[in-house]
Design a protein around this motif. Structure first.
Motif, mmCIF file in Angstrom:
data_model
loop_
_atom_site.group_PDB
_atom_site.id
_atom_site.type_symbol
_atom_site.label_atom_id
_atom_site.label_comp_id
_atom_site.label_asym_id
_atom_site.label_seq_id
_atom_site.Cartn_x
_atom_site.Cartn_y
_atom_site.Cartn_z
ATOM 1 N N TRP A 162 -3.474 37.158 34.688
ATOM 2 C CA TRP A 162 -2.429 36.269 34.187
ATOM 3 C C TRP A 162 -3.093 35.110 33.468
ATOM 4 O O TRP A 162 -4.311 34.942 33.492
ATOM 5 N N SER A 163 -2.282 34.302 32.815
ATOM 6 C CA SER A 163 -2.765 33.103 32.146
ATOM 7 C C SER A 163 -1.973 31.900 32.642
ATOM 8 O O SER A 163 -0.809 32.029 33.017
ATOM 9 N N GLU A 164 -2.619 30.748 32.644
ATOM 10 C CA GLU A 164 -1.965 29.513 33.044
ATOM 11 C C GLU A 164 -2.187 28.444 31.980
ATOM 12 O O GLU A 164 -3.247 28.382 31.354
ATOM 13 N N ARG A 165 -1.186 27.612 31.770
ATOM 14 C CA ARG A 165 -1.288 26.548 30.782
ATOM 15 C C ARG A 165 -2.375 25.544 31.172
ATOM 16 O O ARG A 165 -2.574 25.265 32.346
ATOM 17 N N ILE A 166 -3.050 25.037 30.161
ATOM 18 C CA ILE A 166 -4.004 23.959 30.371
ATOM 19 C C ILE A 166 -3.295 22.641 30.075
ATOM 20 O O ILE A 166 -2.659 22.473 29.032
ATOM 21 N N LEU A 167 -3.398 21.715 31.025
ATOM 22 C CA LEU A 167 -2.758 20.410 30.902
ATOM 23 C C LEU A 167 -3.808 19.306 30.959
ATOM 24 O O LEU A 167 -4.885 19.488 31.528
ATOM 25 N N VAL A 168 -3.485 18.186 30.365
ATOM 26 C CA VAL A 168 -4.349 17.023 30.497
ATOM 27 C C VAL A 168 -3.736 16.114 31.558
ATOM 28 O O VAL A 168 -2.530 15.873 31.574
ATOM 29 N N ALA A 169 -4.577 15.671 32.482
ATOM 30 C CA ALA A 169 -4.160 14.745 33.532
ATOM 31 C C ALA A 169 -4.585 13.344 33.122
ATOM 32 O O ALA A 169 -5.774 13.077 32.901
ATOM 33 N N LEU A 170 -3.619 12.447 33.016
ATOM 34 C CA LEU A 170 -3.859 11.103 32.513
ATOM 35 C C LEU A 170 -3.457 10.062 33.549
ATOM 36 O O LEU A 170 -2.462 10.252 34.269
ATOM 37 N N PRO A 171 -4.179 8.934 33.596
ATOM 38 C CA PRO A 171 -3.654 7.809 34.390
ATOM 39 C C PRO A 171 -2.336 7.368 33.758
ATOM 40 O O PRO A 171 -2.193 7.386 32.527
ATOM 41 N N GLU A 172 -1.369 6.990 34.553
ATOM 42 C CA GLU A 172 -0.050 6.689 34.003
ATOM 43 C C GLU A 172 -0.059 5.500 33.044
ATOM 44 O O GLU A 172 0.847 5.360 32.215
ATOM 45 N N GLN A 173 -1.112 4.676 33.078
ATOM 46 C CA GLN A 173 -1.203 3.551 32.164
ATOM 47 C C GLN A 173 -1.954 3.902 30.877
ATOM 48 O O GLN A 173 -2.114 3.036 29.999
ATOM 49 N N HIS A 174 -2.372 5.154 30.728
ATOM 50 C CA HIS A 174 -3.134 5.570 29.546
ATOM 51 C C HIS A 174 -2.236 5.572 28.315
ATOM 52 O O HIS A 174 -1.041 5.864 28.387
ATOM 53 N N ASP A 175 -2.830 5.257 27.148
ATOM 54 C CA ASP A 175 -2.061 5.199 25.897
ATOM 55 C C ASP A 175 -1.398 6.529 25.562
ATOM 56 O O ASP A 175 -0.309 6.563 24.979
ATOM 57 N N LEU A 176 -2.046 7.663 25.923
ATOM 58 C CA LEU A 176 -1.496 8.978 25.592
ATOM 59 C C LEU A 176 -0.370 9.406 26.537
ATOM 60 O O LEU A 176 0.312 10.395 26.282
ATOM 61 N N ALA A 177 -0.171 8.673 27.624
ATOM 62 C CA ALA A 177 0.832 9.068 28.619
ATOM 63 C C ALA A 177 2.251 9.003 28.063
ATOM 64 O O ALA A 177 3.157 9.653 28.598
ATOM 65 N N VAL A 178 2.462 8.258 26.992
ATOM 66 C CA VAL A 178 3.816 8.137 26.428
ATOM 67 C C VAL A 178 4.160 9.332 25.539
ATOM 68 O O VAL A 178 5.317 9.495 25.158
#
Length: 315
Positions: A162-178
């Protein structure tokens, strides 16, 4: 010699209390039944039934003998059932090694569902680093290993699971979190933290490959920590990480997960099952068939072989 079939005739006559009734239940002629029971009595040198127009009743010797026959036939039937179940993989043992999280995702769901369908199979899961998984397959302490990516190792067979999605884990205050979607160029220049176990090494290779053209070599720290500890460190704000979608099944305070996209689609990491080519465990074959049906994969049989490694076509 008294045959098992004759003993079954004897049990049928004792249960029915009549040779004619037993013959009808067995769908044989009464003369055949009488002859077979007579053969048993002759071999034993005693009468087992008192025959009359009203039927056939066990003698005292017959009562004693029939108890032993019941036990013998039952044990024989149970033994045959066990042999059939073992040969077809509905009972037995299966040891699965893994190099990924078992807390959620496809691995946990697949093993759980297989166990529910085959309660007589004793399953054991072992989490190990990749080298130890390969060693376990080679020395046959493991029946199957589930790992990310492709591995070429002499004597092993494999197939994609099977395959699983790759996600980025970010601190909630990170600029990319929005952002709802993140692309690889967005991650250039970031400081990554990965776990040495699970899919950390594969994720490191992905990062180096995807960010190679950004002009900035990614900074990647690989630590001997579990995923929970890794995400706790990420929440402090000095690192980000990439994980598979199994992480989304749990709440991690201070962490935001976002999908990574490229070419208009999600990014996936493939997982495969590996087993030794000489492993003839029937439960392993049944498990592979189960995975094939669950994920609509092509059949395992008839796979081409290369360098001691067999790779099925990806669907």
């Amino acid at each position: 010699m008294i045959e098992l079939k004759q003993l079954r005739y004897l049990l049928a006559a004792a249960d029915a209390g009549s040779f004619s009734r037993a013959a009808r239940l067995l769908n044989i002629k009464q003369a055949t039944l009488s002859r077979q029971i007579g053969h048993i009595e002759k071999r034993l040198g005693m009468h087992l039934f008192d025959r009359s127009l009203r039927g056939a009743k066990l003698t005292e010797h017959g009562e004693f003998y029939i108890r032993s026959v019941e036990r013998l036939v039952t044990e024989f039937d149970e033994l045959n059932s066990w042999v059939r179940a073992t040969c077809c993989g509905t009972t037995g043992h299966l040891t699965v090694g893994f190099h990924t999280s078992f807390s959620a995702g496809n691995l946990r769901a697949t093993v759980t569902e297989f166990g529910d369908k085959h309660p007589d199979v004793k399953m054991r899961g072992v989490e190990r680093e990749r080298k130890r998984l390969l060693g376990g397959l080679e020395n046959r302490t493991l029946d199957l290993a589930v790992m990310a990516g492709e591995i070429f190792y002499a004597g092993l067979r494999a197939r994609p699971f099977w395959s699983e999605r790759i996600l980025v884990a970010l601190p909630e205050q990170h600029d990319l979190a929005v952002r709802e979607r993140i692309t690889w160029p967005d991650l250039a220049g970031e400081h990554f933290l990965l776990a040495a176990h699970e899919t950390g090494p594969e994720n490191a290779q992905i990062l180096y490959g995807k960010l190679a053209n950004s002009g900035v070599r990614p900074t990647i720290d690989v630590e001997e920590i579990c995923r929970d500890s890794l995400l706790s460190v990420v929440s402090l704000g000095k690192h980000i990480s990439i994980v598979t979608e199994t992480a989304v099944g749990f709440h991690y305070p201070g962490i935001i997960f976002r999908e990574i996209h490229e070419n208009g689609g999600q990014v996936w990491l493939g997982f495969s099952g590996y087993w030794h080519e000489e492993n003839d465990n029937p439960v392993l074959k049944r498990f592979l068939d189960f995975v094939e049906a669950r994920y609509s994969l092509p059949p395992v049989n008839g796979c081409p072989r290369s360098r001691g490694f067999t790779r099925d076509a990806q669907t």
